[in-house]
Design an enzyme around this catalytic site. Structure first.
Site, PDB file in Angstrom:
ATOM      1  N   LYS A 198     -85.473 -86.424  38.791  1.00 30.81           N
ATOM      2  CA  LYS A 198     -85.714 -87.800  39.227  1.00 30.81           C
ATOM      3  C   LYS A 198     -84.370 -88.448  39.497  1.00 30.81           C
ATOM      4  O   LYS A 198     -83.523 -88.554  38.607  1.00 30.81           O
ATOM      5  CB  LYS A 198     -86.476 -88.574  38.159  1.00 30.81           C
ATOM      6  CG  LYS A 198     -86.662 -90.044  38.541  1.00 30.81           C
ATOM      7  CD  LYS A 198     -87.563 -90.780  37.586  1.00 30.81           C
ATOM      8  CE  LYS A 198     -87.668 -92.250  37.983  1.00 30.81           C
ATOM      9  NZ  LYS A 198     -88.537 -93.008  37.085  1.00 30.81           N
ATOM     10  N   LYS A 251     -88.497 -86.305  42.634  1.00 28.44           N
ATOM     11  CA  LYS A 251     -88.754 -87.693  43.015  1.00 28.44           C
ATOM     12  C   LYS A 251     -87.450 -88.366  43.419  1.00 28.44           C
ATOM     13  O   LYS A 251     -86.472 -88.231  42.681  1.00 28.44           O
ATOM     14  CB  LYS A 251     -89.356 -88.407  41.817  1.00 28.44           C
ATOM     15  CG  LYS A 251     -89.622 -89.870  42.009  1.00 28.44           C
ATOM     16  CD  LYS A 251     -90.141 -90.438  40.729  1.00 28.44           C
ATOM     17  CE  LYS A 251     -90.325 -91.931  40.880  1.00 28.44           C
ATOM     18  NZ  LYS A 251     -90.706 -92.568  39.654  1.00 28.44           N
TER      19      LYS A 251
HETATM   20  C1  PBG Z   1     -90.235 -95.827  35.758  1.00 26.77           C
HETATM   21  C2  PBG Z   1     -90.806 -95.342  37.029  1.00 26.77           C
HETATM   22  C3  PBG Z   1     -90.362 -95.695  38.293  1.00 26.77           C
HETATM   23  C4  PBG Z   1     -91.191 -95.090  39.200  1.00 26.77           C
HETATM   24  C5  PBG Z   1     -92.130 -94.329  38.492  1.00 26.77           C
HETATM   25  N1  PBG Z   1     -91.867 -94.485  37.140  1.00 26.77           N
HETATM   26  C6  PBG Z   1     -89.276 -96.637  38.676  1.00 26.77           C
HETATM   27  C7  PBG Z   1     -87.938 -96.438  38.159  1.00 26.77           C
HETATM   28  O1  PBG Z   1     -87.548 -95.371  37.687  1.00 26.77           O
HETATM   29  O2  PBG Z   1     -87.203 -97.420  38.196  1.00 26.77           O
HETATM   30  C8  PBG Z   1     -91.065 -95.256  40.678  1.00 26.77           C
HETATM   31  C9  PBG Z   1     -92.275 -94.980  41.491  1.00 26.77           C
HETATM   32  C10 PBG Z   1     -92.195 -95.496  42.886  1.00 26.77           C
HETATM   33  O3  PBG Z   1     -91.199 -96.076  43.343  1.00 26.77           O
HETATM   34  O4  PBG Z   1     -93.201 -95.343  43.585  1.00 26.77           O
HETATM   35  N2  PBG Z   1     -90.052 -94.964  34.739  1.00 26.77           N
END
Ligand code: PBG
Length: 325
Positions: A198, A251
């Site tokens: 991520k 992601k």
């Molecule tokens: C937070 C989380 C995020 C997303 C999923 N879980 C945002 C972040 O890490 O700030 C993003 C999902 C998206 O943008 O569609 N743990």
């Protein structure tokens, strides 16, 4: 002109193209993210995600029934936490009567076959909007204390009936800690879909609007990955495999197709990709201006993500895609 090979033969009709397509999307490829709010009878459109909604639990159930009937097999749950319940411990996140826990139960009751996945991270519960517990003096995110909190959260999701927990926090050692806790507490059937790679991405902006979860200070670069890095994704992969992850996720998706392929080529585990909120918003915005064809952009994007190596795709376009297939 004499040619030994004529590649265009295999592109010459719709039927031939469809027979020879290497990548075909199906409804069971998709995981639909769901945003849930307290209250009743609420359907709130997210301003930076036109056509996407945050719903109260009653309306969420209607939506889950509808998407199950369309052939979507999995939902990934996110909740918006009341401001008064936020703190720096995340304790609301393992409240057995919390919104997430109630949502899991209600969805499993209403649609038992639906594969329910839950987001595991502290940001919706944190007064700081960070995914972990903050050391307020140093402004750092405490890894091990966070893993302890997230373990309690994971167990409470398992107790509520979640099929998979999906940790999106990027703390070190969390997959092993969750696996161990699930095994020892009698939840050996609960899976872990790890956000393995991520990245610290600007494409999460609209999501943070949806859940009111933007970081109050700083950014997430000390835990989410640097987007300049590819090999580091393999380090994360090898850790998650060794620690017991069942599905490994990349992601965002569109700007990280190389990472999806890299992970796919280096694991036998199923790979998922998260086509995130900013990727949704870009397509929506350009389509609204009439600058791109929305249905075509949706199908081309999702096909590219699957072609890159994703076995599963979490996407806000899941319903649109199924309707278009
Ligand atoms: C937070 C989380 C995020 C997303 C999923 N879980 C945002 C972040 O890490 O700030 C993003 C999902 C998206 O943008 O569609 N743990």
């Amino acid at each position: 002109m004499y040619l030994q090979r004529r590649n265009r033969i295999s592109r010459s009709s719709t039927a031939i193209r469809s027979m020879l397509a290497e990548t075909v999307l199906t409804p069971s490829d998709f995981i639909l993210p769901i945003f849930i709010d307290e209250g009743k009878d609420i359907i709130h459109e997210i301003p930076s995600m036109p056509g996407y909604y945050r719903r109260s639990l009653d309306k969420t159930i209607d939506e889950v029934k509808e998407v199950w009937n369309m052939g979507i097999k999995s939902v990934l749950l996110f909740i918006k936490c009341d401001d008064q319940l936020k703190d720096n411990t995340g304790k609301e996140s393992w409240n057995p009567d919390g919104l997430m826990q109630r949502a899991v139960k209600a969805i499993k009751d209403a649609v038992p076959g639906m594969v329910v996945m839950t987001d595991v991270a502290l940001d919706p519960y944190s007064i700081y909007g960070h995914d972990g517990i903050v050391d307020p003096e140093k402004g750092t995110i405490l890894n091990d204390a966070t893993v302890e909190a997230l373990t309690r959260m994971s167990l409470s999701h398992a107790a509520a009936g979640a099929d998979f927990i999906a940790p999106s926090d990027m703390m070190d050692g969390r997959i092993g800690a969750f696996r161990h806790a699930l095994e020892t507490e009698g939840y050996s059937n609960v899976g872990i879909m790890s956000y393995t790679a991520k990245y610290a991405s600007c494409f999460y902006g609209p999501f943070r609007d949806a859940l009111d979860s933007a970081p109050g200070f700083g950014d997430k670069k000390t835990y989410q990955m640097n987007y300049a890095n590819r090999l580091e994704a393999l380090t994360e992969l090898y850790n998650d495999e060794a620690e017991g992850a069942d599905i490994v996720m990349v992601k965002p998706a569109m700007a990280y197709l190389d990472i999806i392929r890299e992970i796919k080529n280096n694991t036998t585990l199923p790979v998922s990709a998260y086509h995130v909120s900013g990727e949704y918003a870009m397509i929506k915005a350009a389509a609204e201006k009439g600058w791109i064809d929305e249905p075509k952009a949706i199908i081309e994007s999702l096909t590219s993500i699957k072609r890159a190596g994703a076995d599963l795709i979490a996407t806000y376009f899941a319903k649109d895609a199924v309707a278009l297939l």
